[in-house]
Design an enzyme around this catalytic site. Sequence first.
Site, PDB file in Angstrom:
ATOM      1  N   ARG A 139       5.335  44.668  45.735  1.00  0.00           N
ATOM      2  CA  ARG A 139       4.672  45.905  46.474  1.00  0.00           C
ATOM      3  C   ARG A 139       5.036  47.149  45.802  1.00  0.00           C
ATOM      4  O   ARG A 139       5.134  48.209  46.514  1.00  0.00           O
ATOM      5  CB  ARG A 139       4.852  45.830  47.933  1.00  0.00           C
ATOM      6  N   SER A 164       1.014  44.079  56.903  1.00  0.00           N
ATOM      7  CA  SER A 164       2.159  44.132  57.078  1.00  0.00           C
ATOM      8  C   SER A 164       2.806  45.655  57.026  1.00  0.00           C
ATOM      9  O   SER A 164       2.613  46.369  56.011  1.00  0.00           O
ATOM     10  CB  SER A 164       3.253  43.508  56.053  1.00  0.00           C
ATOM     11  N   GLU A 181       6.331  49.033  54.136  1.00  0.00           N
ATOM     12  CA  GLU A 181       5.238  49.074  53.223  1.00  0.00           C
ATOM     13  C   GLU A 181       4.078  49.822  53.560  1.00  0.00           C
ATOM     14  O   GLU A 181       3.569  50.418  52.514  1.00  0.00           O
ATOM     15  CB  GLU A 181       4.893  47.441  53.366  1.00  0.00           C
TER      16      GLU A 181
END
Length: 299
Positions: free
Chosen positions: A171, A220, A290
């Site tokens: 990520r 998320s 995130e």
Amino acid sequence: MSVFDRFPTVRGVLQEKADLAKKSWFGVGGPAEILFIPEDMDDLVLFLRNVPEGFPVTALGAMSNVLVRSGGIDGIVILLGNWFKKIFVEDGIFEVGAAVSCRELATVAIDSELGGLEFLTGLPGSIGGALKMNAGCYGSEISDALVEFEAISKDGRVRWFKVSDVDFGYRTSGIPDDLIITRAWFRGLQNVDYVISRKTNEIIRKRTENQPTNKRSCGSTFKNPEGRKAWELISEAGCRGMRVGGAAVSEKHCNFIINDGSATAEDIESLGIKVADKVQQVTGIKLEWEVICLGKSVK
Ligand SMILES: Cc1cc2nc3c(=O)[nH]c(=O)nc-3n(C[C@H](O)[C@H](O)[C@H](O)COP(=O)(O)OP(=O)(O)OC[C@H]3O[C@@H](n4cnc5c(N)ncnc54)[C@H](O)[C@@H]3O)c2cc1C
């Protein structure tokens, strides 16, 4: 004197105090001080080369991974429009504009009988945003299929990067914040030994079963810490269903924060902070966001 007197004349859309909430997946947040949607690449180059001093530039995609605070974003927000939504396929390579949605590319991959991009069907973002985040799911990341990409620096210089020029990780892409991604090339796999459309449909089925896909969220909230799943830690800490105002930790997938329709950006951010604190207290593990929180809060 209008603020626009200080900006170059453009062919695209230039708007002051532009609403971003309606464009964002969370459905919340304040305005962009200035919004620019370039008509095409030349328009973007000309604009960036002539941006007046003192206006920071932020590129956004489909806003499926950003939470814009209620005070909005100072400076210029750039959203890429229709000109950047083209896909060409030749010899197993996709040339894709940065504003193309990941889902659209997955669909074109099915039609072109090229594999390896099925996972993109689960990502609601744009190609530009997905590259910046190195988005992924079910064991694949967008950088796996990337060959190279084109970007423009905020002073208007167009540059090209090979996948090996960039430090992609979980990520994270290491793509400097100074760059706006405009186009990318991906390799599709020929003669795969599975039915591409079946694998794609299977991913859609899994996501509908396990995620609150019909609610406003940004997917998320936290990254998975090394060796653990963020949702397991959140569940262990007893945060499932926790609320602040109109924001709630999803009962269906507790790493998702959802907006019940009445949340403010501050409700969502406060809830995230509360969850991370509780997880740290109970498990000793510090969760990392995130979702990217941008802009100014309103006190
Ligand atoms: C229901 C749901 C499920 C999700 N599931 C997943 C998942 O399984 N896996 C996953 O990884 N993500 C997931 N996400 C998050 C999100 O879809 C991805 O991170 C997505 O790729 C972000 O793309 P975007 O266009 O929405 O970017 P944005 O949210 O608009 O921006 C994200 C970041 O990218 C930057 N950016 C955007 N466009 C550009 C550009 N052209 N050039 C340079 N920088 C740019 C922004 O400045 C920001 O820093 C999910 C989100 C939702 C709502």
